[in-house]
Design a protein around this motif. Sequence first.
Motif, PDB file in Angstrom:
ATOM      1  N   UNK A 163       0.843  -1.012  -0.163  1.00 46.28           N
ATOM      2  CA  UNK A 163       0.010  -0.055   0.151  1.00 46.28           C
ATOM      3  C   UNK A 163       0.860   1.278  -0.144  1.00 46.28           C
ATOM      4  N   UNK A 164       2.047   1.189   0.648  1.00 41.48           N
ATOM      5  CA  UNK A 164       2.601   2.474   0.869  1.00 41.48           C
ATOM      6  C   UNK A 164       4.111   2.373   0.140  1.00 41.48           C
ATOM      7  N   UNK A 165       4.222   1.509  -0.598  1.00 41.49           N
ATOM      8  CA  UNK A 165       5.579   1.335  -1.486  1.00 41.49           C
ATOM      9  C   UNK A 165       5.750   2.383  -2.478  1.00 41.49           C
ATOM     10  N   UNK A 166       4.679   2.977  -3.012  1.00 41.55           N
ATOM     11  CA  UNK A 166       4.875   3.864  -4.125  1.00 41.55           C
ATOM     12  C   UNK A 166       5.144   5.331  -3.331  1.00 41.55           C
ATOM     13  N   UNK A 167       5.471   5.173  -2.252  1.00 46.11           N
ATOM     14  CA  UNK A 167       6.028   6.527  -1.469  1.00 46.11           C
ATOM     15  C   UNK A 167       7.312   6.198  -0.711  1.00 46.11           C
ATOM     16  N   UNK A 168       7.885   4.885  -0.938  1.00 43.92           N
ATOM     17  CA  UNK A 168       9.136   4.420  -0.703  1.00 43.92           C
ATOM     18  C   UNK A 168       8.891   4.322   0.836  1.00 43.92           C
ATOM     19  N   UNK A 169       7.852   3.943   1.520  1.00 39.40           N
ATOM     20  CA  UNK A 169       7.693   3.826   2.892  1.00 39.40           C
ATOM     21  C   UNK A 169       7.789   2.275   2.972  1.00 39.40           C
ATOM     22  N   UNK A 170       8.983   2.016   3.988  1.00 35.20           N
ATOM     23  CA  UNK A 170       9.000   0.372   4.148  1.00 35.20           C
ATOM     24  C   UNK A 170       8.243   0.177   5.210  1.00 35.20           C
ATOM     25  N   UNK A 171       7.765  -1.119   5.349  1.00 34.95           N
ATOM     26  CA  UNK A 171       7.069  -1.707   6.611  1.00 34.95           C
ATOM     27  C   UNK A 171       7.424  -3.046   6.875  1.00 34.95           C
ATOM     28  N   UNK A 172       7.902  -3.072   8.042  1.00 34.45           N
ATOM     29  CA  UNK A 172       8.508  -4.360   8.557  1.00 34.45           C
ATOM     30  C   UNK A 172       8.162  -4.916   9.977  1.00 34.45           C
ATOM     31  N   UNK A 173       8.431  -6.224  10.076  1.00 34.90           N
ATOM     32  CA  UNK A 173       8.182  -6.726  11.447  1.00 34.90           C
ATOM     33  C   UNK A 173       9.354  -7.062  12.014  1.00 34.90           C
ATOM     34  N   UNK A 174       9.826  -6.792  13.217  1.00 33.93           N
ATOM     35  CA  UNK A 174      10.925  -7.544  13.951  1.00 33.93           C
ATOM     36  C   UNK A 174      10.404  -8.580  14.827  1.00 33.93           C
ATOM     37  N   UNK A 175      10.985  -9.718  14.717  1.00 31.94           N
ATOM     38  CA  UNK A 175      10.308 -10.813  15.534  1.00 31.94           C
ATOM     39  C   UNK A 175      11.489 -11.293  16.451  1.00 31.94           C
ATOM     40  N   UNK A 176      11.654 -10.701  17.678  1.00 31.14           N
ATOM     41  CA  UNK A 176      12.328 -11.118  18.937  1.00 31.14           C
ATOM     42  C   UNK A 176      12.042 -12.648  19.456  1.00 31.14           C
ATOM     43  N   UNK A 177      12.937 -13.463  19.687  1.00 26.78           N
ATOM     44  CA  UNK A 177      12.798 -14.527  20.394  1.00 26.78           C
ATOM     45  C   UNK A 177      12.773 -14.143  22.139  1.00 26.78           C
ATOM     46  N   UNK A 178      13.126 -15.235  22.939  1.00 25.32           N
ATOM     47  CA  UNK A 178      13.343 -14.869  24.425  1.00 25.32           C
ATOM     48  C   UNK A 178      14.392 -13.750  24.471  1.00 25.32           C
ATOM     49  N   UNK A 179      13.922 -12.714  25.371  1.00 26.62           N
ATOM     50  CA  UNK A 179      14.606 -11.562  25.243  1.00 26.62           C
ATOM     51  C   UNK A 179      14.705 -11.077  26.760  1.00 26.62           C
ATOM     52  N   UNK A 180      15.680 -10.928  27.403  1.00 20.82           N
ATOM     53  CA  UNK A 180      15.902 -10.401  28.776  1.00 20.82           C
ATOM     54  C   UNK A 180      15.213  -9.014  29.150  1.00 20.82           C
ATOM     55  N   UNK A 181      13.963  -9.161  29.715  1.00 22.18           N
ATOM     56  CA  UNK A 181      13.237  -8.131  29.978  1.00 22.18           C
ATOM     57  C   UNK A 181      12.537  -8.422  31.188  1.00 22.18           C
ATOM     58  N   UNK A 182      11.697  -7.467  31.822  1.00 24.81           N
ATOM     59  CA  UNK A 182      11.126  -7.650  33.106  1.00 24.81           C
ATOM     60  C   UNK A 182       9.928  -8.820  32.923  1.00 24.81           C
ATOM     61  N   UNK A 183       9.406  -8.863  31.562  1.00 26.46           N
ATOM     62  CA  UNK A 183       8.300  -9.614  31.084  1.00 26.46           C
ATOM     63  C   UNK A 183       8.945 -11.141  30.858  1.00 26.46           C
ATOM     64  N   UNK A 184      10.117 -11.339  30.603  1.00 25.63           N
ATOM     65  CA  UNK A 184      10.753 -12.439  30.212  1.00 25.63           C
ATOM     66  C   UNK A 184      12.171 -12.433  30.669  1.00 25.63           C
ATOM     67  N   UNK A 185      12.444 -12.651  31.997  1.00 30.22           N
ATOM     68  CA  UNK A 185      13.852 -12.318  32.463  1.00 30.22           C
ATOM     69  C   UNK A 185      14.682 -13.808  32.239  1.00 30.22           C
ATOM     70  N   UNK A 186      16.053 -13.491  31.799  1.00 32.18           N
ATOM     71  CA  UNK A 186      16.772 -14.635  31.553  1.00 32.18           C
ATOM     72  C   UNK A 186      17.015 -15.664  32.732  1.00 32.18           C
ATOM     73  N   UNK A 187      16.813 -15.183  33.854  1.00 29.90           N
ATOM     74  CA  UNK A 187      16.831 -16.234  35.066  1.00 29.90           C
ATOM     75  C   UNK A 187      15.272 -16.555  35.464  1.00 29.90           C
TER      76      UNK A 187
END
Length: 237
Positions: A163-187
Amino acid sequence: MSVFSGRKALVIGGSRGIGAAIVRRLSRDGASVRFTWAGSRARAEDIARETGAQAIRADATDRSAILGATRDAGPIDIFVFNAGICIAGDPLVLNPDDVDRMIDINIRAAYHGAVEAARAMPDGGRIILIGSTNANRVPFRGLAAYSMTKSALQSMVRGLARDFGGRRITVNVVQPGPTDTDMNPANGPEADLMHSVMAIKEHGCAEDVAAYVAFLAGHAARGITGAMQTIDGGFSA
């Protein structure tokens, strides 16, 4: 660094974890950054003071609040949607209202925010959604609804890229796996289980995800659009 000098960024959900790392990275690289928060005012104010970014209270379940925050930011060059929640468990006993709230945040807010950002976005802008490796692989029970919401982002970015390619606007999704944060701590209690299906058997860090976002927001990624950018230590290999 001034990679993004003169460019404006809006991060939806930027007060903690991956979102805060993205705010720090874009600010460090010279962007003028605004970010939304909905939970802890103290955390949001700390990030704002640290980075010079502007904190805006906006609950992602409230469509008008997200649209308003996006509209009020004016023409933005970089839009990052990071807000998201995970409701997991036996689908036969999960609270339907909780599942619907997850859908509201993870899918509806992402779509409406991205579309609103594109309305005034200059040509060559960047729209980046933060998804999850669970869009590609669901190796554990109890993740059907959550994985559904993250899979939806894949079709969303494919369509919006067209839909937005004609304006050279890129649209992507970054898909992290397990990432050390409060929601998913490494320990955390589930860490060993998650590591058991990973090639690199350790949690990633929020700064690595932020670096990936910064790359996609930069000039070198101008030809990458409608794509799933997975950073998960081989979780979905």
